[in-house]
Design a protein around this motif. Structure first.
Motif, PDB file in Angstrom:
ATOM      1  N   ALA A  58     -62.216 -24.825   0.605  1.00  0.00           N
ATOM      2  CA  ALA A  58     -61.960 -26.251   0.843  1.00  0.00           C
ATOM      3  C   ALA A  58     -61.511 -26.890  -0.466  1.00  0.00           C
ATOM      4  N   SER A  59     -61.031 -28.108  -0.374  1.00  0.00           N
ATOM      5  CA  SER A  59     -60.644 -28.849  -1.577  1.00  0.00           C
ATOM      6  C   SER A  59     -60.968 -30.319  -1.383  1.00  0.00           C
ATOM      7  N   LEU A  60     -61.132 -31.028  -2.506  1.00  0.00           N
ATOM      8  CA  LEU A  60     -61.449 -32.455  -2.488  1.00  0.00           C
ATOM      9  C   LEU A  60     -60.257 -33.254  -2.995  1.00  0.00           C
ATOM     10  N   SER A  61     -59.979 -34.379  -2.345  1.00  0.00           N
ATOM     11  CA  SER A  61     -58.911 -35.269  -2.794  1.00  0.00           C
ATOM     12  C   SER A  61     -59.325 -35.938  -4.104  1.00  0.00           C
ATOM     13  N   ASN A  62     -58.361 -36.646  -4.702  1.00  0.00           N
ATOM     14  CA  ASN A  62     -58.663 -37.334  -5.967  1.00  0.00           C
ATOM     15  C   ASN A  62     -59.806 -38.326  -5.817  1.00  0.00           C
ATOM     16  N   ASN A  63     -59.820 -39.090  -4.703  1.00  0.00           N
ATOM     17  CA  ASN A  63     -60.912 -40.033  -4.484  1.00  0.00           C
ATOM     18  C   ASN A  63     -62.242 -39.308  -4.356  1.00  0.00           C
ATOM     19  N   GLU A  64     -62.265 -38.241  -3.565  1.00  0.00           N
ATOM     20  CA  GLU A  64     -63.510 -37.501  -3.366  1.00  0.00           C
ATOM     21  C   GLU A  64     -64.029 -36.928  -4.676  1.00  0.00           C
ATOM     22  N   MET A  65     -63.118 -36.556  -5.566  1.00  0.00           N
ATOM     23  CA  MET A  65     -63.551 -35.996  -6.853  1.00  0.00           C
ATOM     24  C   MET A  65     -64.261 -37.027  -7.725  1.00  0.00           C
ATOM     25  N   LEU A  66     -64.046 -38.325  -7.438  1.00  0.00           N
ATOM     26  CA  LEU A  66     -64.767 -39.354  -8.182  1.00  0.00           C
ATOM     27  C   LEU A  66     -66.274 -39.257  -7.963  1.00  0.00           C
ATOM     28  N   LEU A  67     -66.679 -38.651  -6.857  1.00  0.00           N
ATOM     29  CA  LEU A  67     -68.103 -38.549  -6.539  1.00  0.00           C
ATOM     30  C   LEU A  67     -68.786 -37.414  -7.289  1.00  0.00           C
ATOM     31  N   LEU A  68     -68.017 -36.486  -7.844  1.00  0.00           N
ATOM     32  CA  LEU A  68     -68.617 -35.302  -8.452  1.00  0.00           C
ATOM     33  C   LEU A  68     -69.490 -35.639  -9.656  1.00  0.00           C
ATOM     34  N   LYS A  69     -69.144 -36.700 -10.382  1.00  0.00           N
ATOM     35  CA  LYS A  69     -69.937 -37.059 -11.566  1.00  0.00           C
ATOM     36  C   LYS A  69     -71.374 -37.438 -11.202  1.00  0.00           C
ATOM     37  N   ARG A 120     -69.577 -44.401   0.874  1.00  0.00           N
ATOM     38  CA  ARG A 120     -70.153 -43.177   0.312  1.00  0.00           C
ATOM     39  C   ARG A 120     -70.151 -43.206  -1.215  1.00  0.00           C
ATOM     40  N   HIS A 121     -69.129 -43.848  -1.779  1.00  0.00           N
ATOM     41  CA  HIS A 121     -69.037 -43.954  -3.232  1.00  0.00           C
ATOM     42  C   HIS A 121     -70.204 -44.773  -3.809  1.00  0.00           C
ATOM     43  N   LEU A 122     -70.459 -45.948  -3.225  1.00  0.00           N
ATOM     44  CA  LEU A 122     -71.555 -46.783  -3.724  1.00  0.00           C
ATOM     45  C   LEU A 122     -72.907 -46.096  -3.544  1.00  0.00           C
ATOM     46  N   LEU A 123     -73.088 -45.408  -2.419  1.00  0.00           N
ATOM     47  CA  LEU A 123     -74.349 -44.700  -2.209  1.00  0.00           C
ATOM     48  C   LEU A 123     -74.498 -43.554  -3.202  1.00  0.00           C
ATOM     49  N   ALA A 124     -73.394 -42.875  -3.511  1.00  0.00           N
ATOM     50  CA  ALA A 124     -73.440 -41.812  -4.518  1.00  0.00           C
ATOM     51  C   ALA A 124     -73.826 -42.367  -5.885  1.00  0.00           C
ATOM     52  N   MET A 125     -73.409 -43.607  -6.161  1.00  0.00           N
ATOM     53  CA  MET A 125     -73.728 -44.248  -7.436  1.00  0.00           C
ATOM     54  C   MET A 125     -75.188 -44.692  -7.508  1.00  0.00           C
ATOM     55  N   ASP A 139     -65.386 -52.692 -12.826  1.00  0.00           N
ATOM     56  CA  ASP A 139     -65.107 -51.326 -13.230  1.00  0.00           C
ATOM     57  C   ASP A 139     -66.258 -50.418 -12.809  1.00  0.00           C
ATOM     58  N   GLU A 140     -65.940 -49.212 -12.381  1.00  0.00           N
ATOM     59  CA  GLU A 140     -66.958 -48.282 -11.887  1.00  0.00           C
ATOM     60  C   GLU A 140     -68.034 -47.982 -12.934  1.00  0.00           C
ATOM     61  N   ASP A 141     -67.627 -47.683 -14.154  1.00  0.00           N
ATOM     62  CA  ASP A 141     -68.606 -47.327 -15.190  1.00  0.00           C
ATOM     63  C   ASP A 141     -69.534 -48.504 -15.503  1.00  0.00           C
ATOM     64  N   PHE A 142     -68.974 -49.710 -15.499  1.00  0.00           N
ATOM     65  CA  PHE A 142     -69.797 -50.898 -15.759  1.00  0.00           C
ATOM     66  C   PHE A 142     -70.872 -51.057 -14.695  1.00  0.00           C
ATOM     67  N   VAL A 143     -70.473 -50.908 -13.440  1.00  0.00           N
ATOM     68  CA  VAL A 143     -71.433 -51.038 -12.337  1.00  0.00           C
ATOM     69  C   VAL A 143     -72.493 -49.942 -12.424  1.00  0.00           C
ATOM     70  N   TRP A 144     -72.076 -48.736 -12.731  1.00  0.00           N
ATOM     71  CA  TRP A 144     -73.013 -47.616 -12.870  1.00  0.00           C
ATOM     72  C   TRP A 144     -74.036 -47.889 -13.978  1.00  0.00           C
ATOM     73  N   GLN A 145     -73.573 -48.400 -15.111  1.00  0.00           N
ATOM     74  CA  GLN A 145     -74.479 -48.669 -16.232  1.00  0.00           C
ATOM     75  C   GLN A 145     -75.490 -49.763 -15.889  1.00  0.00           C
ATOM     76  N   ASN A 146     -75.032 -50.855 -15.299  1.00  0.00           N
ATOM     77  CA  ASN A 146     -75.953 -51.942 -14.952  1.00  0.00           C
ATOM     78  C   ASN A 146     -76.933 -51.521 -13.860  1.00  0.00           C
ATOM     79  N   THR A 147     -76.448 -50.750 -12.899  1.00  0.00           N
ATOM     80  CA  THR A 147     -77.328 -50.272 -11.833  1.00  0.00           C
ATOM     81  C   THR A 147     -78.405 -49.349 -12.399  1.00  0.00           C
ATOM     82  N   SER A 148     -78.011 -48.457 -13.284  1.00  0.00           N
ATOM     83  CA  SER A 148     -78.972 -47.537 -13.908  1.00  0.00           C
ATOM     84  C   SER A 148     -80.007 -48.299 -14.720  1.00  0.00           C
ATOM     85  N   LEU A 149     -79.579 -49.345 -15.424  1.00  0.00           N
ATOM     86  CA  LEU A 149     -80.504 -50.172 -16.201  1.00  0.00           C
ATOM     87  C   LEU A 149     -81.541 -50.818 -15.286  1.00  0.00           C
TER      88      LEU A 149
END
Length: 359
Positions: free
Chosen positions: A336-347, A210-215, A158-168
């Motif tokens: 311009a506009s961002l697709s649903n996937n691209e919007m995942l990077l905004l956080k 790009r998603h993983l690098l953004a994370m 899950d994305e949030d799980f990976v983000w939390q462990n990476t941040s730790l």
């Protein structure tokens, strides 16, 4: 840290394909190789025959070799016991400890003077485990971490799980890697890609990277056996130091506006509730020396990229990315506009973060 490829000895690729892959990756500035010395399906005899040759090529190309190891590795290589000296002589630079090693042993191995880094499993790490490592004298400078990849469908993380462990891990100064799939030749026996995030199993290679690098990943590996040349090109072009890359759909054909969007931006430190603002956009506009006429002033949905026009006075040239839906405003152009996937990077566009649009 650069991004990396994966080589699986005794599996799908021929030795010639592996050598060609290493050389192509190196030419793209990709200087890391992940391999494994305990895959059950590996042909043991082929692995032993190919390992030395692959390591020689890697040394010639100045590439770091990271290998997945477990106590079963000693049986695979016909060793009497687990020996860091043996791996150092082989030319391995990082050992990723998959399972079978206690915290005391890992702390001890991290203190080695052989130049071998010890890579932790980022997908199973806990704060208590990291505290125990530090308490036992682990050398943090020789520790890294890497998330698992998951061959079977629906088992990716899950994305949030990976983000939390990476941040730790980052809080402890430990760099983190993860994997994205390639469907040029998915690795056997499942052939469903080797992603860290389940989300990436069906996503484009470009977006997954790009998603993983953004994370905040310090290094991204393509997990599968033989990525396409276009994927290697992509892997060599993006790095975490460059900031976050967004790929929008343009709503304008005006070259002056496109040129303005092509700049590098930094999110403002005073974070707004409804929109992502940039520090430089109004200055970029002033330097460009043109007036922004009102056009495309319709309803502004979440993920739209807007530019304030001449009707907004001193705010002309203000670039925003919407975090929420907002009504139409004759002073604001949608460019311009961002697709649903691209919007995942905004956080991940937190205050002070650099980002660019890929146009």
């Amino acid at each position: 840290m650069t991004n990396g490829i994966s080589i699986y000895l005794g599996l799908d690729n021929t030795p010639e394909e592996n050598i060609e892959l290493i050389k192509k990756a190196s030419a793209r500035g990709i200087k890391r190789i992940f391999t494994s010395l305990h895959i059950p399906e590996t042909d043991k005899n082929k692995l032993k025959d190919e390992l030395q040759h692959i390591l020689q090529i890697a040394r010639k190309e100045s590439m770091d070799v990271i290998t997945d190891v477990s106590p079963a590795t000693t049986e695979l290589l016909d060793l009497d016991g687990f020996s860091l000296d043996y791996f150092a002589r082989l030319g391995l630079t990082t050992l990723r400890l998959d399972y079978g090693f206690g915290v005391e042993k890992i702390a001890e191995m991290s203190q080695n003077t052989l130049g071998i880094k010890i890579q932790l499993n980022a997908s199973t790490i806990t704060k208590d485990y990291l505290k125990a490592l530090i308490r036992l004298g682990a050398n943090a400078d020789q520790l890294e971490a890497s998330h698992n990849f998951f061959p079977r469908e629906n088992t990716g993380l899950d994305e949030d799980f990976v983000w939390q462990n990476t941040s730790l891990l980052h809080k402890y100064g430990i760099k983190v890697s993860a994997f994205i799939p390639s469907f040029n030749r998915p690795r056997s026996p499942i052939c469903a890609g080797l992603p860290t995030l389940e989300l990436h199993r069906k996503a484009s290679f470009d977006f997954a990277l790009r998603h993983l690098l953004a994370m905040g990943m310090d290094s991204v590996f393509v997990g599968d056996s033989l990525p396409h040349d276009s994927e290697l090109k992509c892997l060599g072009e993006f790095s975490p130091e460059q900031g976050i890359f967004l790929r929008p759909d343009l709503w304008t054909t005006r070259q002056t506006i496109i040129d303005l969007l092509a700049n590098k931006f930094t999110t403002r430190m005073d974070e707004a509730r409804d929109v992502i603002r940039t520090q430089e956009s109004r200055q970029y506009f002033k330097d460009a020396g043109f007036s922004i006429k009102a056009e495309q002033c319709g309803i502004r949905n979440k993920g739209y990229v807007t530019l304030d026009n001449e009707n907004y006075g001193r705010y002309q040239g203000e670039l925003q990315i919407l975090k929420v839906d907002l009504p139409a405003d004759y002073r604001v152009n949608v460019v311009a506009s961002l697709s649903n996937n691209e919007m995942l990077l905004l956080k991940y566009l937190t205050p002070g973060k650099d980002f660019c649009f890929l146009l």
